[in-house]
Structure formats: C-alpha cells, structure tokens
Design an enzyme around this catalytic site. Structure first.
Site, PDB file in Angstrom:
ATOM      1  N   VAL A 150       0.853  -1.187   0.000  1.00 35.08           N
ATOM      2  CA  VAL A 150       0.000   0.000   0.000  1.00 35.08           C
ATOM      3  C   VAL A 150       0.889   1.237   0.000  1.00 35.08           C
ATOM      4  CG1 VAL A 150      -1.850   1.251   1.170  1.00 35.08           C
ATOM      5  CG2 VAL A 150      -1.760  -1.254   1.296  1.00 35.08           C
ATOM      6  N   ASN A 198       1.298   5.577  -1.205  1.00 34.64           N
ATOM      7  CA  ASN A 198       0.481   6.792  -1.165  1.00 34.64           C
ATOM      8  C   ASN A 198      -0.358   6.963  -2.420  1.00 34.64           C
ATOM      9  OD1 ASN A 198       1.272   8.237   1.378  1.00 34.64           O
ATOM     10  ND2 ASN A 198       3.299   7.951   0.480  1.00 34.64           N
ATOM     11  N   VAL A 204      -0.558  -2.118  -4.677  1.00 33.69           N
ATOM     12  CA  VAL A 204      -0.063  -3.134  -5.607  1.00 33.69           C
ATOM     13  C   VAL A 204      -0.352  -4.512  -5.026  1.00 33.69           C
ATOM     14  CG1 VAL A 204       1.941  -4.014  -6.866  1.00 33.69           C
ATOM     15  CG2 VAL A 204       1.765  -1.571  -6.360  1.00 33.69           C
ATOM     16  N   ASP A 253       7.710   0.104   3.750  1.00 39.51           N
ATOM     17  CA  ASP A 253       8.183  -0.042   2.373  1.00 39.51           C
ATOM     18  C   ASP A 253       9.706   0.023   2.289  1.00 39.51           C
ATOM     19  OD1 ASP A 253       8.078   2.703   3.081  1.00 39.51           O
ATOM     20  OD2 ASP A 253       7.905   3.316   0.990  1.00 39.51           O
ATOM     21  N   ASP A 270      13.609   4.524  -4.429  1.00 39.69           N
ATOM     22  CA  ASP A 270      12.182   4.344  -4.703  1.00 39.69           C
ATOM     23  C   ASP A 270      11.611   5.680  -5.161  1.00 39.69           C
ATOM     24  OD1 ASP A 270       9.451   3.852  -4.746  1.00 39.69           O
ATOM     25  OD2 ASP A 270       9.494   2.590  -2.971  1.00 39.69           O
ATOM     26  N   THR A 308       5.590   8.866  -4.746  1.00 42.78           N
ATOM     27  CA  THR A 308       5.124  10.185  -4.323  1.00 42.78           C
ATOM     28  C   THR A 308       6.279  10.956  -3.700  1.00 42.78           C
ATOM     29  OG1 THR A 308       2.947   9.214  -3.907  1.00 42.78           O
ATOM     30  CG2 THR A 308       3.390  11.389  -2.968  1.00 42.78           C
ATOM     31  N   THR A 342       8.988  27.121 -22.129  1.00 45.58           N
ATOM     32  CA  THR A 342       8.705  26.885 -20.713  1.00 45.58           C
ATOM     33  C   THR A 342       8.485  25.408 -20.406  1.00 45.58           C
ATOM     34  OG1 THR A 342       7.727  29.085 -20.479  1.00 45.58           O
ATOM     35  CG2 THR A 342       7.137  27.439 -18.813  1.00 45.58           C
TER      36      THR A 342
END
Length: 255
Positions: free
Chosen positions: A7, A9, A13, A109, A129, A132, A184
């Site tokens: 689990v 953020n 999976v 994790d 990793d 997030t 940009t």
C-alpha cells in the site's frame, strides 16, 4: 501461493506469488475513503479476473505507508480469503540490523525494499524508490540499514511548482528533447528529468563517499524507468522489488 499487497500513497499493488515466482501484479489507486467492503470487492474481482480462487491462498502479507488504509485492507483480505495477513512492522524478522536513531519509525516499504535488495542483489546497496516521495536508503556491506534520504517526488514537486506560480503550467513528466529547453514546458521537463537524474547521481556519489566504498544501486517506483536512463551511474530498475521483498519477509516469518 501467497497474496502480497504493498500500500503506497498513490497505488495499492497486489501480487500473487507461488514458490517465489510472481504470477500476477495489479495496481489500484489508493483511496483513504474506501471502506473495508469496497476494498474487499475490488480484491475479489481482481483475483477472479485472473482466475485465482480467493480461498486458495496459503497466506498473505501487507506492507503499508498509509495507516488509514492498512486496517481496511487487512480486514478486506480476511473477508475475501479467510486469512489474517501478516503486516510488516516492528517485531517482524527481517534479517536487517537497523542502525537508525529510532528503528520503530522505519517505514514498512523501506524495510521491504531493503530486504529484497539484499536477497536478490546483495549488499552494500542503495535502494531508490521513486514514488510520491523519492527515497534513497543505504544497506552497508555488513547488511546494516544505516539510513538514507527523503526527497519530494518529481510529480509532487512539479505539481507544487505549477500551483505556487502564476506563469508555470502543469506538465506531464516525460522525456525532454534536450537539457537546454527553448520554451517553458521543455525547460520544466528538462528540470524534472535531467535535474532529478543529476540529483540522484550526486546523492549516490555523496553516499558512497560517506561509506568509503561503492554500492550496487537498485531503483523502483513509478518514475524510475523515466529518470534512471538519464543517470550516469549504473542503476538497475526492478519494479517488482517490493513484491519480491514481501515474499522474502513472508518466508522469514511464516509459522
């Protein structure tokens, strides 16, 4: 066969593993508002789509960095399979000698990724990793988890940049045409990919310098395949790393 669930953020999976072989991997969006029943329905439907009888598993194991979801997933797995899953946390046998200020604060994790890196690649190793958050953790040549670094994730950083400025747009994170952007959007993509790759290279150099020796570097996470090719270090991308780690931890802790 066991059911392994990581689990994160952003994603949940699910992996089905038999004798160390990953049979299926599916990703769901992490939703802190889903109830036990909603997660149970999703898990049951996914297993049935892949022809897996939810009641045929020998065991289950969960790693989670989202406490609000952990218990819901745990109850959902029990509901669907009849199995009370292991949950990665304090007291679990890992084979790691954790040498940080407060080992009880080490996220699941990071434990799972480190265990997998040792089992499949060997130490010393730096585990990267890219989710997030971008995390970089170090297991030294004595299999000791000695710490690491936590960096805002690429997508999170650029979403904040777009929301915090008037003239910079939201962008998709994809390959830039060159380092020196001529507009940009291309300049932002250069920063996202080349800038992140340079950050990773620099952190690896500094970590190895602090250790006094070279390390293997193993990467996983949603953006690893996008960024790692632009790094100058030899980095192995293994996006099954956490599922492999859950298998290894299950074997160490099964009765």
């Amino acid at each position: 066969m066991i059911l392994a669930i990581d689990v994160g953020n952003t994603n949940v999976v699910l992996g089905c593993i038999e004798d160390g072989n990953i049979m299926n991997i599916v990703r769901l969006h992490t939703n802190v508002h889903d109830t036990d029943a909603e997660y149970a329905i999703k898990i049951k439907q996914i297993l049935e789509i892949y022809g897996r009888d939810p009641r045929s598993f020998d065991g289950a194991i969960i790693s989670s960095v989202v406490p609000e979801v952990t218990e819901s997933i745990k109850r959902a797995v029990k509901w669907v399979s009849g199995i009370v899953p292991m949950v990665v946390g304090p007291g679990m046998k890992t084979g790691l000698n954790v040498r940080i200020d407060d080992p009880s604060t080490l996220a699941g994790d990071l434990v799972v990724g480190s265990v997998a890196a040792i089992e499949y690649y060997g130490a010393p190793v730096i585990v990267l990793d890219m989710g997030t958050a971008t995390t970089m953790v170090v297991v030294n040549k004595n299999n000791c988890y000695v710490g690491g670094a936590i960096i805002p994730g690429v997508t999170l950083s650029y979403a904040a940049l777009a929301s915090g400025t008037s003239l910079l747009p939201s962008i998709s994170i994809k390959d830039p045409k060159k380092v020196i952007g001529t507009n940009t959007v291309e300049s932002m993509r250069s920063g996202a990919i080349y800038g992140t790759a340079s950050l990773i290279d620099g952190m690896i150099d500094r970590m190895e310098e602090e250790l006094g020796y070279k390390c293997k570097v193993i990467a996983n996470g949603g953006l690893a395949e996008s960024v790692v090719p632009y790094c100058k270090h030899d980095i192995t991308v293994d996006n099954d790393l956490l599922i492999k780690g859950l298998w290894a931890l299950y074997q160490k802790n099964k009765k």
